[in-house]
Design a protein around this motif. Structure first.
Motif, PDB file in Angstrom:
ATOM      1  N   ASN A  16      83.861  45.553  47.673  1.00  0.00           N
ATOM      2  CA  ASN A  16      83.826  44.265  48.358  1.00  0.00           C
ATOM      3  C   ASN A  16      83.002  44.313  49.634  1.00  0.00           C
ATOM      4  N   SER A  38      73.245  40.285  45.568  1.00  0.00           N
ATOM      5  CA  SER A  38      74.545  40.542  44.937  1.00  0.00           C
ATOM      6  C   SER A  38      74.601  39.818  43.596  1.00  0.00           C
ATOM      7  N   THR A  41      78.028  36.570  42.949  1.00  0.00           N
ATOM      8  CA  THR A  41      78.751  36.414  44.217  1.00  0.00           C
ATOM      9  C   THR A  41      78.319  35.107  44.876  1.00  0.00           C
ATOM     10  N   THR A  42      79.266  34.341  45.393  1.00  0.00           N
ATOM     11  CA  THR A  42      78.912  33.107  46.093  1.00  0.00           C
ATOM     12  C   THR A  42      78.293  33.445  47.439  1.00  0.00           C
ATOM     13  N   ALA A  45      80.628  34.212  50.260  1.00  0.00           N
ATOM     14  CA  ALA A  45      81.302  35.511  50.264  1.00  0.00           C
ATOM     15  C   ALA A  45      80.406  36.620  50.792  1.00  0.00           C
ATOM     16  N   GLN A  84      80.657  41.249  50.056  1.00  0.00           N
ATOM     17  CA  GLN A  84      80.205  40.770  48.751  1.00  0.00           C
ATOM     18  C   GLN A  84      81.415  40.743  47.820  1.00  0.00           C
ATOM     19  N   ASP A  85      81.249  40.106  46.627  1.00  0.00           N
ATOM     20  CA  ASP A  85      82.355  40.039  45.665  1.00  0.00           C
ATOM     21  C   ASP A  85      82.122  40.892  44.434  1.00  0.00           C
ATOM     22  N   ASN A  86      80.925  41.476  44.287  1.00  0.00           N
ATOM     23  CA  ASN A  86      80.604  42.153  43.042  1.00  0.00           C
ATOM     24  C   ASN A  86      79.538  43.202  43.329  1.00  0.00           C
TER      25      ASN A  86
END
Length: 599
Positions: A16, A38, A41-42, A45, A84-86
């Motif tokens: 993350n 990323s 990932t939005t 984020a 980040q989310d991913n």
């Protein structure tokens, strides 16, 4: 000061937070850019640590990107954590002497290569960063190649999902360098996103020297000799020079010479601020400095000072003899030490600009040249391997070929002071109508002297070009490629004897290129070469300057040797002798036509 690349770091991962180390050597005041890609990932984020400002973003597909920037502080962190989310990939690039002026452009799509869009230059001299990322599943990228003329600065991959690379180059133009492509191995259709960033140069150190002294000439003129550091333009001071001579020529370095009289210790102390007595002082002196010459407040030249000779004779006071060259002499001191991408059917001017941009992208080699745009319409194939040739050699070889071009460095005044403009032409200069008219006749004129050299041994009537050996088998001998002879047909038919010359181009392996070189020399150096020169007395506002190389001049001669006639000749060299204590006349010597032959 001209912005330049200092260092960079890259990282990739699926956590993350994505942690990346600070670029090595980062110094307070440096500009730091982060390009964070990323997967899935939005944008909301994707976050940056405190102190970073957003400079651009895009996220309409599987890959999103955010560009961040900050100014380095004296207590800069050793690493940075981005949210980040991913899967993610990041490149952090540190630039020295850069401003906060940043332009960003982003594009995305699906293709075999990853495109980066054209971006408006943030400054006439800027650093351009290109970065791209691709969604790799189910393949794994094994390698990246940056755009032609760019230096790859990092490539990273997060599992077999996201792969990314970044590259930089120096730009010296007001025109966008257009779309540029990254390629990946293996080549496959990938969703990609590409980022282009242009970062401007920092502000120039102000020139706060005192007003120049008045120097009388014909009419009125002022000469001023300012000394600056070559790389960052830092002003060091003015010096009272005497016995000054400086010149400039097409396709070869011009020269500079002058004397610094030192009548007392006060003047000696002034001179030591520019030419240090102490050899441990490394930030000034020959090799580090240039002399900027102003005439009547306008730039008439800049010379890289490469030698100084302090002496004293008998009971006199000390003097220092200075010598230097125009900045194209610097091109001959920087070796091309890495292989460039092959140029296939490239316009010769684009190749020339690529050579200059590549030189200036090397550490400590950026001169801040502003490169003239446009193309010649003549395409070449060229391969430049890593060897001991210099950028100056390769540039001259590229120009001196059948259908080639001429180039020079013109010194101009810009918003921040002196600007170095690389200009080209086919030929260089103003040709028609002739912008300069000079005369030597019984009724007067500004031509005070002339000479006409005619030398049959400097030219030839048959020219060949010798290239490299092409055998790849070390166990067998090979001979170098040699072109067929290009003949000066008109001279031979008029009665000239056969005079052979062979010019060596050690790196050339294409017979067509060698034949172009032979044809060039047969066209420009056939038979006896003539080098004519005229000496002029300058007025306060002459029609020409040191930037008039290549211009045509109309000359009228009527004297004991010449029957009355006009002739039109090109100016290929200009030499200036300013007024001095010994001579109250300011003179110029113009070298007309002629051609120097390579050894």
């Amino acid at each position: 000061m001209t912005a330049s690349y200092r260092s960079s770091t890259s990282a990739a991962g699926v956590d993350n937070t994505l942690q990346v180390t600070r670029p090595p050597g980062t110094t307070a005041g440096d500009q730091i850019l982060a390009i964070h890609f990323s997967f899935n990932t939005t944008l909301s984020a994707m976050t940056a640590p405190s102190g970073w400002a957003s400079a651009g973003s895009r996220g309409t597909g599987l890959i999103t990107v955010r560009v961040w920037r900050k100014t380095a502080t004296a207590t800069e962190s050793g690493s940075y954590s981005f949210g980040q989310d991913n899967h993610g990939a990041i490149h952090v690039v540190c630039l020295r002497d850069a401003s906060t002026a940043v332009n960003v452009a982003i594009t995305e799509g699906v293709a075999l290569t990853a495109a980066t869009p054209g971006v408006a230059p943030a400054d006439a001299s800027a650093v351009e960063i290109r970065a791209a990322a691709v969604y790799t599943f189910p393949t794994t990228i094994t390698g990246w190649s940056g755009p032609s003329g760019y230096t790859l600065r990092g490539q990273v991959q997060s599992a077999n999902v996201l792969s990314s690379a970044a590259a930089t180059r120096q730009t010296n133009s007001s025109v966008s360098s257009g779309e540029q492509q990254f390629s990946e191995t293996p080549a496959a259709f990938h969703e990609f996103i590409g980022v282009s960033i242009s970062v401007g140069s920092g502000s120039t150190i102000p020139d706060t020297e005192p007003p120049p002294p008045f120097t009388p000439g014909v009419g009125e003129s002022q000469y001023r000799y300012k000394f600056h550091r070559l790389r960052d333009g830092h002003y060091l001071g003015d010096l009272p020079l005497v016995n000054v001579n400086f010149d400039k020529r097409i396709l070869q370095p011009g020269t500079f010479s002058a004397t610094i009289p030192i009548p007392d210790r006060d003047v000696g102390a002034l001179v030591k601020e520019i030419i240090p007595e102490d050899e441990t002082v490394l930030d000034r002196g020959p090799g580090v400095i240039t002399c900027q010459i102003l005439r009547g407040g306008e730039y008439w030249g800049e010379y890289w000072i490469t030698g100084a000779t302090p002496t004293r004779s008998g009971q006199g006071t000390p003097t220092i003899a200075l010598r230097g060259s125009t900045l194209d002499a610097y091109f001959l001191q920087v070796e091309l030490q890495e292989t460039l991408p092959t140029f296939a059917a490239y316009d010769q001017i684009d190749i020339a600009r690529e050579l200059l941009n590549h030189m200036q992208s090397q550490p400590y080699a950026n001169l801040g040249l502003v490169l003239q745009g446009g193309v010649s319409g003549v395409e070449r194939d060229r391969t430049y391997n890593a060897d001991e040739a210099t950028y100056g050699q390769r540039l001259t070889e590229l120009a001196q070929v059948d259908g080639g071009f001429e180039w020079a460095i013109n010194i101009l005044s810009g918003p921040a002071g002196l600007e170095r403009h690389w200009v080209w032409g086919m030929p260089l200069g103003v040709q028609d109508p002739a912008p300069h008219v000079f005369s030597d006749d019984p009724h007067g004129g500004i031509i005070t002297g002339w000479s006409e050299q005619i030398d049959a041994l400097r030219g030839a009537t048959r020219w060949r070009a010798r290239g490299d050996r092409i055998s790849t088998d070390a166990s067998t001998s090979s001979t170098p490629l040699i072109s067929a002879a290009a003949e000066a047909t008109a001279h031979l038919e008029a009665g000239w004897p056969r005079l052979d010359r062979t010019i060596t181009y050690s790196s050339v392996t294409e017979m067509g290129t060698l034949e172009d070189y032979a044809a060039y020399w047969a066209a420009v150096a056939a038979g006896a070469l003539r080098v004519d020169a005229v000496t002029l007395t300058l007025g306060a506002e002459p029609s020409f300057s040191m930037n008039s190389l290549g211009d045509t001049a109309r000359l009228y001669f009527d004297n004991e040797w010449h029957t009355p006639h006009w002739r039109t000749r090109r100016i290929i060299g200009i030499g200036i002798t300013p007024t001095s204590r010994n001579d109250g006349k300011e003179t110029a010597e113009l070298v007309l036509e002629g051609q120097e032959v390579a050894p």
